[in-house]
Design an enzyme around this catalytic site. Sequence first.
Site, mmCIF file in Angstrom:
data_model
loop_
_atom_site.group_PDB
_atom_site.id
_atom_site.type_symbol
_atom_site.label_atom_id
_atom_site.label_comp_id
_atom_site.label_asym_id
_atom_site.label_seq_id
_atom_site.Cartn_x
_atom_site.Cartn_y
_atom_site.Cartn_z
ATOM 1 N N ARG A 1 -2.462 -7.343 -21.240
ATOM 2 C CA ARG A 1 -3.316 -6.949 -22.364
ATOM 3 C C ARG A 1 -2.639 -5.954 -23.294
ATOM 4 N NH1 ARG A 1 -6.258 -2.713 -22.009
ATOM 5 N NH2 ARG A 1 -8.106 -3.554 -23.009
ATOM 6 N N PRO B 1 0.813 -1.222 0.000
ATOM 7 C CA PRO B 1 0.000 0.000 0.000
ATOM 8 C C PRO B 1 0.847 1.272 0.000
ATOM 9 C CG PRO B 1 -0.408 -1.326 2.002
ATOM 10 C CD PRO B 1 0.540 -2.083 1.163
ATOM 11 N N GLU C 1 0.973 -7.784 8.342
ATOM 12 C CA GLU C 1 1.231 -6.333 8.408
ATOM 13 C C GLU C 1 2.216 -5.862 7.350
ATOM 14 O OE1 GLU C 1 -0.437 -3.923 10.287
ATOM 15 O OE2 GLU C 1 -1.667 -5.720 10.399
ATOM 16 N N ASP D 1 -9.987 4.190 -29.202
ATOM 17 C CA ASP D 1 -9.622 4.819 -30.464
ATOM 18 C C ASP D 1 -9.120 6.231 -30.181
ATOM 19 O OD1 ASP D 1 -12.118 6.221 -30.230
ATOM 20 O OD2 ASP D 1 -13.079 4.470 -31.110
HETATM 21 C C1 9D3 Z 1 -2.153 -0.274 9.461
HETATM 22 C C2 9D3 Z 1 -1.444 0.131 8.237
HETATM 23 N N1 9D3 Z 1 -1.819 -0.628 7.030
HETATM 24 C C3 9D3 Z 1 -1.149 0.021 5.888
HETATM 25 C C4 9D3 Z 1 -2.087 0.936 5.165
HETATM 26 C C5 9D3 Z 1 -1.416 -2.012 7.160
HETATM 27 C C6 9D3 Z 1 -1.583 -2.843 5.948
HETATM 28 C C7 9D3 Z 1 -2.760 -2.837 5.211
HETATM 29 C C8 9D3 Z 1 -2.893 -3.687 4.116
HETATM 30 C C9 9D3 Z 1 -0.564 -3.689 5.563
HETATM 31 C C10 9D3 Z 1 -0.722 -4.538 4.494
HETATM 32 C C11 9D3 Z 1 -1.885 -4.534 3.780
HETATM 33 C C12 9D3 Z 1 -2.059 -5.470 2.648
HETATM 34 N N2 9D3 Z 1 -2.129 -4.771 1.347
HETATM 35 C C13 9D3 Z 1 -1.316 -5.065 0.365
HETATM 36 O O1 9D3 Z 1 -0.494 -5.955 0.492
HETATM 37 C C14 9D3 Z 1 -1.381 -4.273 -0.848
HETATM 38 C C15 9D3 Z 1 -2.244 -3.218 -1.256
HETATM 39 C C16 9D3 Z 1 -3.344 -2.571 -0.605
HETATM 40 O O2 9D3 Z 1 -3.762 -2.877 0.511
HETATM 41 N N3 9D3 Z 1 -3.966 -1.558 -1.288
HETATM 42 C C17 9D3 Z 1 -3.587 -1.146 -2.518
HETATM 43 N N4 9D3 Z 1 -2.569 -1.708 -3.152
HETATM 44 C C18 9D3 Z 1 -1.917 -2.730 -2.504
HETATM 45 S S1 9D3 Z 1 -0.625 -3.553 -3.139
HETATM 46 C C19 9D3 Z 1 -0.455 -4.535 -1.833
#
Ligand code: 9D3
Length: 243
Positions: free
Chosen positions: A154, A89, A116, A169
């Site tokens: 794709r 994230p 986490e 297009d």
């Molecule tokens: C409490 C803080 N959180 C971070 C915002 C903890 C947390 C949330 C979600 C830690 C890991 C995750 C798991 N998410 C992913 O691995 C992830 C993800 C996402 O949650 N949203 C958008 N893109 C991605 S890419 C990987």
Amino acid sequence: MKVDIITIFPRMVEAGLAEGVVGRARTSGLIDIAVHNLRDFTTDKHHVVDDVPFGGGPGMVMKPEPFFAALAHIREHRGVPDAVVMLTPAGTPLTQAGARRLVGVSHIVLLCGRYEGIDERVREALATEELSIGDYVLSGGEIAALAVVDAVARLVPGVVGDEQSVDGDSFTRGLLDYPHYTRPAEYEGRQVPGVLLSGHHGEIRRWRRQAALERTVERRPELLADAALDADEHEWLSKRSKS
Ligand code: 9D3
């Protein structure tokens, strides 16, 4: 294009890769994707991939060693990758421009986290970049990895039959899509716009362009900054913003 995906949920990822455009691209040999079970790279009896965070706090952190072992396996059996992408994230948000860049990278490894997060030394030593798919919380990187593969695959020549539908297009590129209709011409009292039945191809193109422009200004006005608008459209927009 070669892709390796490292995950603790290989069946989830394989299921997502088996269908549709990506599934066909795989079976036809246009893309080579291998999914690796992170637990296969553990050395303990219970195949543990997580541990408590140093410093305390909630949840668990993914251990570094299985990721290092999985990367070593990929380098040996699949070749040295050009990019190692960690899905997180905290990564750079994926965009269509980002997908166009990645389709030029021959061999990509995708690292999926759960819990986490992943031990920071994996990012430091193995990852060449970090990607997010948007500002919402997923439970892990697998769905994000599938989104990356779908968006990139794709764009591989031949994967989507109709090249025109790959980037829209030239007429509507940079705008939201115009409304689509198929038969019947009337359904539950709702009529297909008459112009689409008229056979007047010039008028149909103008109607679609205008519908795409109206949708974009209503829903995603920030996209208009990068859309190629002609003088008439700029004038229409400025008149509209005055009302
Ligand atoms: C409490 C803080 N959180 C971070 C915002 C903890 C947390 C949330 C979600 C830690 C890991 C995750 C798991 N998410 C992913 O691995 C992830 C993800 C996402 O949650 N949203 C958008 N893109 C991605 S890419 C990987």
